[in-house]
Scaffold this motif. Structure first.
Motif, PDB file in Angstrom:
ATOM      1  N   GLN A   5       2.353  -9.005   8.645  1.00 18.02           N
ATOM      2  CA  GLN A   5       2.199  -7.310   7.437  1.00 18.02           C
ATOM      3  C   GLN A   5       3.501  -6.877   8.028  1.00 18.02           C
ATOM      4  O   GLN A   5       3.614  -5.262   7.494  1.00 18.02           O
ATOM      5  N   LEU A   6       3.406  -7.179   9.517  1.00 21.97           N
ATOM      6  CA  LEU A   6       4.818  -6.208   9.986  1.00 21.97           C
ATOM      7  C   LEU A   6       5.915  -5.687   9.263  1.00 21.97           C
ATOM      8  O   LEU A   6       5.776  -4.527   9.522  1.00 21.97           O
ATOM      9  N   LEU A   7       6.187  -6.772   8.863  1.00 20.45           N
ATOM     10  CA  LEU A   7       7.492  -5.415   8.061  1.00 20.45           C
ATOM     11  C   LEU A   7       7.541  -4.915   7.610  1.00 20.45           C
ATOM     12  O   LEU A   7       8.041  -3.373   6.606  1.00 20.45           O
ATOM     13  N   ASP A   8       6.498  -4.842   6.471  1.00 23.52           N
ATOM     14  CA  ASP A   8       6.096  -3.752   4.815  1.00 23.52           C
ATOM     15  C   ASP A   8       5.479  -2.382   5.876  1.00 23.52           C
ATOM     16  O   ASP A   8       5.871  -1.887   5.730  1.00 23.52           O
ATOM     17  N   TRP A   9       4.997  -2.648   6.760  1.00 22.91           N
ATOM     18  CA  TRP A   9       4.175  -1.419   7.388  1.00 22.91           C
ATOM     19  C   TRP A   9       5.617  -0.598   8.343  1.00 22.91           C
ATOM     20  O   TRP A   9       5.632   0.340   8.193  1.00 22.91           O
ATOM     21  N   ASN A  48       7.057   7.895   6.900  1.00 22.86           N
ATOM     22  CA  ASN A  48       6.074   8.784   6.977  1.00 22.86           C
ATOM     23  C   ASN A  48       6.435   9.348   8.132  1.00 22.86           C
ATOM     24  O   ASN A  48       5.877  10.010   8.504  1.00 22.86           O
ATOM     25  N   LYS A  49       7.119   8.766   9.025  1.00 27.51           N
ATOM     26  CA  LYS A  49       7.380   9.209  10.618  1.00 27.51           C
ATOM     27  C   LYS A  49       7.507  10.668  10.985  1.00 27.51           C
ATOM     28  O   LYS A  49       6.949  11.148  11.578  1.00 27.51           O
ATOM     29  N   LEU A  75       5.582  13.489   9.877  1.00 28.01           N
ATOM     30  CA  LEU A  75       4.837  13.939   9.646  1.00 28.01           C
ATOM     31  C   LEU A  75       4.371  13.664  10.484  1.00 28.01           C
ATOM     32  O   LEU A  75       3.490  14.797  11.089  1.00 28.01           O
ATOM     33  N   ILE A  76       4.583  13.352  11.488  1.00 29.09           N
ATOM     34  CA  ILE A  76       4.100  13.618  12.753  1.00 29.09           C
ATOM     35  C   ILE A  76       4.375  14.809  13.662  1.00 29.09           C
ATOM     36  O   ILE A  76       3.731  14.698  14.305  1.00 29.09           O
ATOM     37  N   ASN A  77       6.032  14.535  13.373  1.00 29.16           N
ATOM     38  CA  ASN A  77       6.385  15.475  14.332  1.00 29.16           C
ATOM     39  C   ASN A  77       5.964  16.974  13.713  1.00 29.16           C
ATOM     40  O   ASN A  77       6.932  17.784  14.809  1.00 29.16           O
ATOM     41  N   SER A  78       5.930  17.292  12.652  1.00 30.77           N
ATOM     42  CA  SER A  78       5.273  18.083  11.628  1.00 30.77           C
ATOM     43  C   SER A  78       4.279  18.806  12.639  1.00 30.77           C
ATOM     44  O   SER A  78       2.848  18.277  12.848  1.00 30.77           O
ATOM     45  N   ASP A  79       4.073  20.188  12.264  1.00 33.99           N
ATOM     46  CA  ASP A  79       2.827  21.164  13.105  1.00 33.99           C
ATOM     47  C   ASP A  79       1.868  20.413  11.754  1.00 33.99           C
ATOM     48  O   ASP A  79       2.231  21.133  10.457  1.00 33.99           O
TER      49      ASP A  79
END
Length: 823
Positions: free
Chosen positions: A805-809, A816-817, A819-823
């Protein structure tokens, strides 16, 4: 020889007594046989004498009779009477001569053999032919007397010529051989004497009236006279006497001039008396058979020896008695020290070596006794040494497992009478192998001795027993205690272990896991009690608790674990393992550059099993190598598949301490890479500090060979191990992974922040990349990012997922990455 006696003394007595009785019996028998033989020889000699007496009597009487007849024949008047045929004068002279010599018959025969004058009564059934034969024999110069039987009556007859100067007549005179004769011979020879004749049946009834008569046998034998029965007839005895006449006397005939023909000796029983019997054939002619029977009572002959035999028997019995007493005395003297040896041997068998053996004797038994006593002393000394070896641990100077188990059995046995419960504490040191590997065996031995002393100091009661069960495992028996008291003692022990032990100018911190089980609360079986205390101990170690009291739920878990242990090998062979991965994110680019490979066990009955459940058992049983090889192969397979899909992702695989000491690991990994046409960058290896410290030398050699292959290495769970920076400096690693225990509460714990910041700086100063695992939230992500951490891993990013399932993830992550750096 099997004797029906159990004691050696009785056997010796029986043997000696048997020997003397046999010797005495043989001696008695030999003497008895000799006496009988000598008696019979004497009887034979007496019969010889009797036979000679009989012959002499017959001869002397014949000669005496002939002399008397010659005197008459020389008488002038008698010859004148014969010449003048004066028969009256002749008859008177014959009568006078018969009266003088007491003859029974006196007759005058003419030269022609004609009977002319008879004095007295003519014998019944007289036959002139034997007389004429006698006259002819005398005329020829032979014997002038002979035995003649007239109608069954024997006579001694003489024939003397009357000459003037020519023979003008023959005087024939004689005696009956009757009871008087027999009596005379008996008086001289001391033998029983009988005379038996054989005649025609018709002559029997004409026997003289004063002759003893019996009914004739078919052979017409007749007993004339016998001294056996003193004139009283005994038909049965007479019949036996006649029936046993030897056949040789009746099968041959002899010359009438042969006075004595044959003899035969036999033994007869007459009137219940044994007789040695000699048959003498005195006359054997047709109708002229005379047998003399000489007999000697064997009982009478042996009578003089009876007293001797009785004395001999008495001496034999007395000798047997004396020898019996002597045998008993000798047997006791012989067996007394042997009995003492036997009793001592029985005590030795029971383990009692305290009874010495004293012997003043200088013989072989005395020497044996002293040798046996020396052996007893030597065995006692060796038993003490063996007992100490068997029940004592030399290293710690406390009892060992064997003594520990034996005392448990004694307490369990005593419980049946005293109802006193007792508890068992099992203790296993933590990180002892690490101390042994780092500081060496001698230091580890001193550590164990120090722990043993602290345990003894913690157990206040004299009945408490502290033992080393093996390795770094100790056991404690607390007599007369319940579970609560055992817990108090266990806590007291742990308190004493908190103080570091000084070893070679260094201090070693101690900790341990302890299990508690009570008898009979938890079980009344000793083996099961130990097992349950051990189960509780391992439960305490696995749950990071110091003390654990046994309860039944631990058995269930333990049974499940045992089942897993037996099924691990099957899981690999039947492809029940599944490869999961957890992404690692680069803080700088937020890209997925690598993943950590994790294993799950898809059990056919229990479902998906986490690695923490079965990996420890795989390491214990040696199956971890097969699992590691499977993971490396699966990781390579997925890496090759991802590359085909345009994704170059490094897969990090955790290896155990057993894997690192496998010298074939580099070859196996190289083979896997070649199989899937991968470069060394496709895989990386994660190792823990503790796995390196299991066998540092071999582990360093293995990781060095992996690094030379181009395989990247990472230190996993950094900060939780006990390696030194010197070892870390020597390792050819590329990454440090900060353990999640320092990361998960990072935003709330200043100390964790300090540790993590220092670790990141240390890694960067060593030229290493730093990975933080256990990131659970964005606040933690931001803190790590601000500290300059290189990579992050945790549930905030993604939980472990199936490798397929890694490629799908990744596609999802790419969207969505931001979103990680957003406050």
């Amino acid at each position: 020889m099997n004797f029906p006696f159990k004691s050696l003394q009785s056997r010796i007595t029986f043997l000696f007594l048997t020997l003397i009785l046999v010797v005495q019996f043989i001696g008695f028998l030999a003497i008895w046989v000799s006496i009988n033989k000598n008696a019979r020889v004497a009887i034979t000699e007496q019969l010889d004498v009797g036979e000679e007496v009989l012959r002499v009597v017959i001869t002397r009487r014949g000669e005496s009779l002939a002399l008397s007849a010659r005197i008459l024949a020389n008488d002038y008047g008698f010859r004148q009477a014969i010449a003048s045929n004066d028969y009256e004068t002749i008859a008177s002279a014959l009568d006078n001569n018969s009266a003088r010599i007491e003859s029974d018959v006196s007759m005058l025969y003419s030269p022609a053999g004609k009977r002319e004058v008879v004095s007295g009564k003519v014998p019944a059934g007289i036959d002139d032919s034997p007389i004429i034969s006698l006259i002819n024999s005398a005329q020829s110069g032979n014997n002038s007397f002979r035995l003649i039987v007239f109608n069954g009556m024997p006579y001694l007859i003489v024939a003397v010529p009357v000459k003037a100067p020519l023979t003008i007549a023959w005087i024939v005179t004689g005696f009956k051989i009757d009871s008087a004769w027999a009596k005379d011979i008996e008086d001289v020879s001391h033998l029983e004497v009988s005379f038996i004749t054989k005649t025609d049946k018709d002559a029997i009834h004409a026997r003289h009236a004063n002759v003893l008569q019996t009914a004739a046998t078919p052979e017409t034998w007749s007993l004339v006279t016998s001294t056996l029965w003193n004139g009283v007839a005994d038909p049965k005895g007479e019949s036996i006497l006649i029936q046993n006449i030897p056949q040789v006397f009746t099968s041959q005939t002899g010359n009438s001039n042969d006075m004595y023909l044959k003899t035969k000796d036999i033994e007869l029983v007459l009137s219940k008396i044994d007789y040695s019997t000699r048959y003498m054939e005195l006359l054997s002619e047709p109708n002229q058979t005379l047998i003399a029977v000489l007999q000697r009572s064997i009982d009478e002959a042996l009578a003089p020896y009876v007293y001797l035999q009785l004395n001999l028997l008495g001496l034999t019995l007395l000798g047997a008695l004396v020898f019996t007493l002597g045998s008993i005395f000798t047997a006791r003297r012989l067996t007394k020290p042997l009995t003492q040896l036997m009793n001592t041997a029985e005590l030795l068998e029971k383990g009692d070596y305290s009874s010495p053996i004293y012997s003043k004797s200088n013989d072989e038994i005395g020497h044996l006794s002293r040798t046996f006593d020396r052996m007893r002393a030597a065995i006692a000394e060796r038993e003490n040494k063996i007992s100490k070896i068997a029940y004592w641990d030399d290293l710690t100077q406390i009892p060992n497992r064997a003594y520990f188990n034996e005392q448990l059995i004694k307490l369990a046995t005593a419980y049946e009478n005293t109802q006193c419960t007792f508890s068992v504490l099992m203790m296993d040191l933590n990180r002892f192998k690490h101390v042994n590997d780092v500081l060496g065996n001698s230091v580890a031995d001193k550590l164990l001795a120090g722990v043993a002393q602290r345990l003894k100091q913690s157990c206040k009661s004299e009945s408490d027993i502290v033992a080393r069960l093996g390795g770094d495992e100790f056991g404690i028996i607390l007599a007369n205690t319940n579970t609560q008291v055992a817990l108090e003692v266990a806590h007291r022990i742990l308190l004493t272990l908190e103080t570091p032990i000084e070893l070679n100018d260094a201090y070693v911190d101690l900790s341990a896991g302890m299990g508690v089980a009570n008898y009979p609360q938890h079980t009344s079986d000793i083996d099961l009690l130990l097992s349950r205390a051990e189960i509780a101990m391992y439960a305490a170690k696995n749950t990071q608790k110091s003390i654990k009291v046994y309860d039944s739920s631990l058995d269930i878990a333990n049974e499940e674990n045992l089942s897993l242990i037996s099924e691990i090998k099957v899981a690999v062979e039947q492809n029940q393992l599944r490869l999961f991965v957890q992404p690692k994110i680069d803080f700088a680019s937020n890209e997925v550059l690598s993943v950590e490979a994790l294993v799950r066990w898809e059990h056919p009955e229990r479902g998906l099993i986490a690695p923490d459940t079965f990996i420890p058992y795989a390491e214990q049983t040696g199956h971890i190598g097969k699992i590691s090889y499977w993971m490396l192969s699966e990781a390579a397979r997925y890496s090759a598949a991802w590359i085909k899909n345009g994704r170059t992702i490094t897969v990090a695989v955790n290896l155990s301490a057993r894997d690192l000491i496998d010298t074939e690991l580099p070859h196996k990994l190289e083979s896997i890479l070649q199989t899937h046409a991968l470069t060394a960058e496709a895989l990386s290896i994660e190792i823990t500090e503790s796995s390196i410290m299991e066998d540092p030398a071999r582990a360093l050699e293995t990781v060095g060979r992996l690094a030379n292959m181009g395989i990247k290495l990472a230190i996993d769970d950094f900060g939780t191990g006990y390696s030194s920076l010197a070892y870390l400096k020597r390792l050819p690693v590329n990454e440090l992974k900060i353990d999640k225990s320092f990361v998960m509460n990072l935003e709330n714990d200043q100390e964790d922040i300090t540790i993590v910041r220092s670790t990141i700086e240390l890694g960067h100063n060593l030229g290493l990349k730093v990975v933080a695992e256990g990131i659970e939230n964005k606040r933690c992500w931001d803190l790590l990012n601000s500290m300059g951490c290189d990579y992050g891993q945790g549930y905030f990013i993604s939980k472990p997922m199936p490798a397929n399932q890694l490629l799908d993830w990744i596609s999802y992550w790419s969207k969505n990455k931001p979103l990680i750096n957003s406050d």
